[in-house]
Scaffold this motif. Structure first.
Motif, PDB file in Angstrom:
ATOM      1  N   GLN A  37       0.831  -1.208   0.000  1.00  0.00           N
ATOM      2  CA  GLN A  37       0.000   0.000   0.000  1.00  0.00           C
ATOM      3  C   GLN A  37       0.869   1.263   0.000  1.00  0.00           C
ATOM      4  N   LEU A  38       1.834   1.298   0.900  1.00  0.00           N
ATOM      5  CA  LEU A  38       2.692   2.480   1.035  1.00  0.00           C
ATOM      6  C   LEU A  38       3.566   2.691  -0.194  1.00  0.00           C
ATOM      7  N   THR A  39       4.177   1.626  -0.678  1.00  0.00           N
ATOM      8  CA  THR A  39       5.049   1.732  -1.847  1.00  0.00           C
ATOM      9  C   THR A  39       4.249   2.172  -3.075  1.00  0.00           C
ATOM     10  N   GLY A  40       3.048   1.621  -3.228  1.00  0.00           N
ATOM     11  CA  GLY A  40       2.190   2.005  -4.346  1.00  0.00           C
ATOM     12  C   GLY A  40       1.793   3.470  -4.308  1.00  0.00           C
ATOM     13  N   ALA A  41       1.758   4.048  -3.099  1.00  0.00           N
ATOM     14  CA  ALA A  41       1.402   5.463  -2.943  1.00  0.00           C
ATOM     15  C   ALA A  41       2.635   6.366  -3.023  1.00  0.00           C
ATOM     16  N   GLY A  42       3.818   5.762  -3.250  1.00  0.00           N
ATOM     17  CA  GLY A  42       5.037   6.551  -3.369  1.00  0.00           C
ATOM     18  C   GLY A  42       5.781   6.767  -2.064  1.00  0.00           C
ATOM     19  N   PHE A  43       5.469   5.971  -1.038  1.00  0.00           N
ATOM     20  CA  PHE A  43       6.118   6.105   0.268  1.00  0.00           C
ATOM     21  C   PHE A  43       6.672   4.759   0.744  1.00  0.00           C
ATOM     22  N   PRO A  44       7.735   4.261   0.113  1.00  0.00           N
ATOM     23  CA  PRO A  44       8.270   2.972   0.550  1.00  0.00           C
ATOM     24  C   PRO A  44       8.722   3.045   2.021  1.00  0.00           C
ATOM     25  N   PRO A  45       8.282   2.090   2.823  1.00  0.00           N
ATOM     26  CA  PRO A  45       8.622   2.142   4.252  1.00  0.00           C
ATOM     27  C   PRO A  45      10.072   1.735   4.506  1.00  0.00           C
ATOM     28  N   THR A  46      10.634   2.331   5.545  1.00  0.00           N
ATOM     29  CA  THR A  46      11.954   1.924   6.021  1.00  0.00           C
ATOM     30  C   THR A  46      11.820   0.713   6.940  1.00  0.00           C
ATOM     31  N   ALA A  47      10.804   0.740   7.818  1.00  0.00           N
ATOM     32  CA  ALA A  47      10.587  -0.367   8.760  1.00  0.00           C
ATOM     33  C   ALA A  47       9.123  -0.405   9.187  1.00  0.00           C
ATOM     34  N   LEU A  48       8.595  -1.624   9.249  1.00  0.00           N
ATOM     35  CA  LEU A  48       7.244  -1.862   9.759  1.00  0.00           C
ATOM     36  C   LEU A  48       7.346  -2.959  10.812  1.00  0.00           C
ATOM     37  N   HIS A  49       7.131  -2.602  12.058  1.00  0.00           N
ATOM     38  CA  HIS A  49       7.151  -3.584  13.150  1.00  0.00           C
ATOM     39  C   HIS A  49       5.699  -3.818  13.559  1.00  0.00           C
ATOM     40  N   VAL A  50       5.250  -5.066  13.444  1.00  0.00           N
ATOM     41  CA  VAL A  50       3.847  -5.385  13.698  1.00  0.00           C
ATOM     42  C   VAL A  50       3.747  -6.520  14.714  1.00  0.00           C
ATOM     43  N   GLU A  51       2.863  -6.339  15.664  1.00  0.00           N
ATOM     44  CA  GLU A  51       2.500  -7.409  16.591  1.00  0.00           C
ATOM     45  C   GLU A  51       1.001  -7.638  16.466  1.00  0.00           C
ATOM     46  N   SER A  52       0.607  -8.896  16.421  1.00  0.00           N
ATOM     47  CA  SER A  52      -0.805  -9.263  16.415  1.00  0.00           C
ATOM     48  C   SER A  52      -1.077 -10.031  17.696  1.00  0.00           C
ATOM     49  N   VAL A  53      -2.058  -9.568  18.464  1.00  0.00           N
ATOM     50  CA  VAL A  53      -2.421 -10.230  19.717  1.00  0.00           C
ATOM     51  C   VAL A  53      -3.875 -10.678  19.612  1.00  0.00           C
ATOM     52  N   ILE A  54      -4.078 -11.979  19.751  1.00  0.00           N
ATOM     53  CA  ILE A  54      -5.413 -12.555  19.718  1.00  0.00           C
ATOM     54  C   ILE A  54      -5.872 -12.785  21.152  1.00  0.00           C
ATOM     55  N   THR A  55      -7.043 -12.273  21.492  1.00  0.00           N
ATOM     56  CA  THR A  55      -7.637 -12.515  22.795  1.00  0.00           C
ATOM     57  C   THR A  55      -8.683 -13.612  22.647  1.00  0.00           C
ATOM     58  N   MET A  56      -8.549 -14.631  23.502  1.00  0.00           N
ATOM     59  CA  MET A  56      -9.483 -15.756  23.488  1.00  0.00           C
ATOM     60  C   MET A  56     -10.492 -15.582  24.613  1.00  0.00           C
ATOM     61  N   ALA A  57     -11.726 -16.013  24.369  1.00  0.00           N
ATOM     62  CA  ALA A  57     -12.786 -15.954  25.377  1.00  0.00           C
ATOM     63  C   ALA A  57     -13.399 -17.347  25.512  1.00  0.00           C
ATOM     64  N   GLN A  58     -13.773 -17.687  26.747  1.00  0.00           N
ATOM     65  CA  GLN A  58     -14.374 -18.991  27.002  1.00  0.00           C
ATOM     66  C   GLN A  58     -15.798 -18.823  27.503  1.00  0.00           C
ATOM     67  N   GLN A  59     -16.696 -19.621  26.915  1.00  0.00           N
ATOM     68  CA  GLN A  59     -18.076 -19.712  27.394  1.00  0.00           C
ATOM     69  C   GLN A  59     -18.370 -21.191  27.571  1.00  0.00           C
ATOM     70  N   GLY A  60     -18.442 -21.613  28.829  1.00  0.00           N
ATOM     71  CA  GLY A  60     -18.611 -23.035  29.109  1.00  0.00           C
ATOM     72  C   GLY A  60     -17.379 -23.793  28.657  1.00  0.00           C
ATOM     73  N   PHE A  61     -17.571 -24.772  27.780  1.00  0.00           N
ATOM     74  CA  PHE A  61     -16.445 -25.539  27.257  1.00  0.00           C
ATOM     75  C   PHE A  61     -15.931 -24.994  25.926  1.00  0.00           C
ATOM     76  N   ASP A  62     -16.606 -23.994  25.388  1.00  0.00           N
ATOM     77  CA  ASP A  62     -16.271 -23.474  24.071  1.00  0.00           C
ATOM     78  C   ASP A  62     -15.366 -22.257  24.164  1.00  0.00           C
ATOM     79  N   TRP A  63     -14.403 -22.204  23.251  1.00  0.00           N
ATOM     80  CA  TRP A  63     -13.491 -21.076  23.141  1.00  0.00           C
ATOM     81  C   TRP A  63     -13.722 -20.375  21.811  1.00  0.00           C
ATOM     82  N   SER A  64     -13.493 -19.081  21.795  1.00  0.00           N
ATOM     83  CA  SER A  64     -13.583 -18.327  20.545  1.00  0.00           C
ATOM     84  C   SER A  64     -12.576 -17.187  20.582  1.00  0.00           C
ATOM     85  N   MET A  65     -12.280 -16.670  19.399  1.00  0.00           N
ATOM     86  CA  MET A  65     -11.444 -15.472  19.314  1.00  0.00           C
ATOM     87  C   MET A  65     -12.352 -14.277  19.576  1.00  0.00           C
TER      88      MET A  65
END
Length: 146
Positions: A68-96
């Motif tokens: 996206q950035l490069t296509g717009a003419g702004f090539p990035p120097t660095a992109l640091h990304v963290e993805s954190v998934i939170t899980m929830a439990q209802q009874g015996f079932d888990w979901s994101m």
């Protein structure tokens, strides 16, 4: 293009264990278990599906944003990304319950509004985000000076 992964599981859901393997060899009979999935297993050798999804999401988003950035003419120097998934439990079932993408970026010459526009487009448009569209995904993006 097709990608694949294999799982082997032995025993009960609670006390059993398994392994995950990918054709690339990145995962070669990598152990996983219920304890590694639903308890804090930091520092232990093993993984779980949510950890793998989080890593895939971070990588997919970073690559999509770079395009996206490069296509717009702004090539990035660095992109640091963290993805954190939170899980929830209802009874015996888990979901994101939610996913938070945290981005720390160095992108020369870009203004904040354009940066946020491209980051949001990547959040919505990366294939992993689209696959996870049933889960609320939020983005916390920080643009840093060089």
């Amino acid at each position: 293009m097709r990608r694949s992964g294999k799982a082997v599981w032995h025993g009960t859901g609670l006390e059993g264990a398994g392994s995950l393997t990918t054709p690339s060899g990145v995962l070669a009979e990598q152990p996983y278990s219920t304890k590694m999935r639903f308890a804090d297993a930091e520092g232990r050798s093993g993984t779980n599906p949510e950890e793998l999804i989080a890593a895939a999401h971070a990588g997919c988003f970073a690559m999509a944003l770079s395009f996206q950035l490069t296509g717009a003419g702004f090539p990035p120097t660095a992109l640091h990304v963290e993805s954190v998934i939170t899980m929830a439990q209802q009874g015996f079932d888990w979901s994101m319950a939610g996913i938070v993408l945290t981005l720390d970026a160095v992108v020369p010459g870009i203004d904040d509004a354009t940066f946020r526009e491209k980051a949001n487009a990547a959040k919505v448009g990366c294939p992993v985000s689209m696959a996870l569209s049933a889960v609320p995904i939020t983005l916390d993006a920080t643009l840093r000076a060089e």
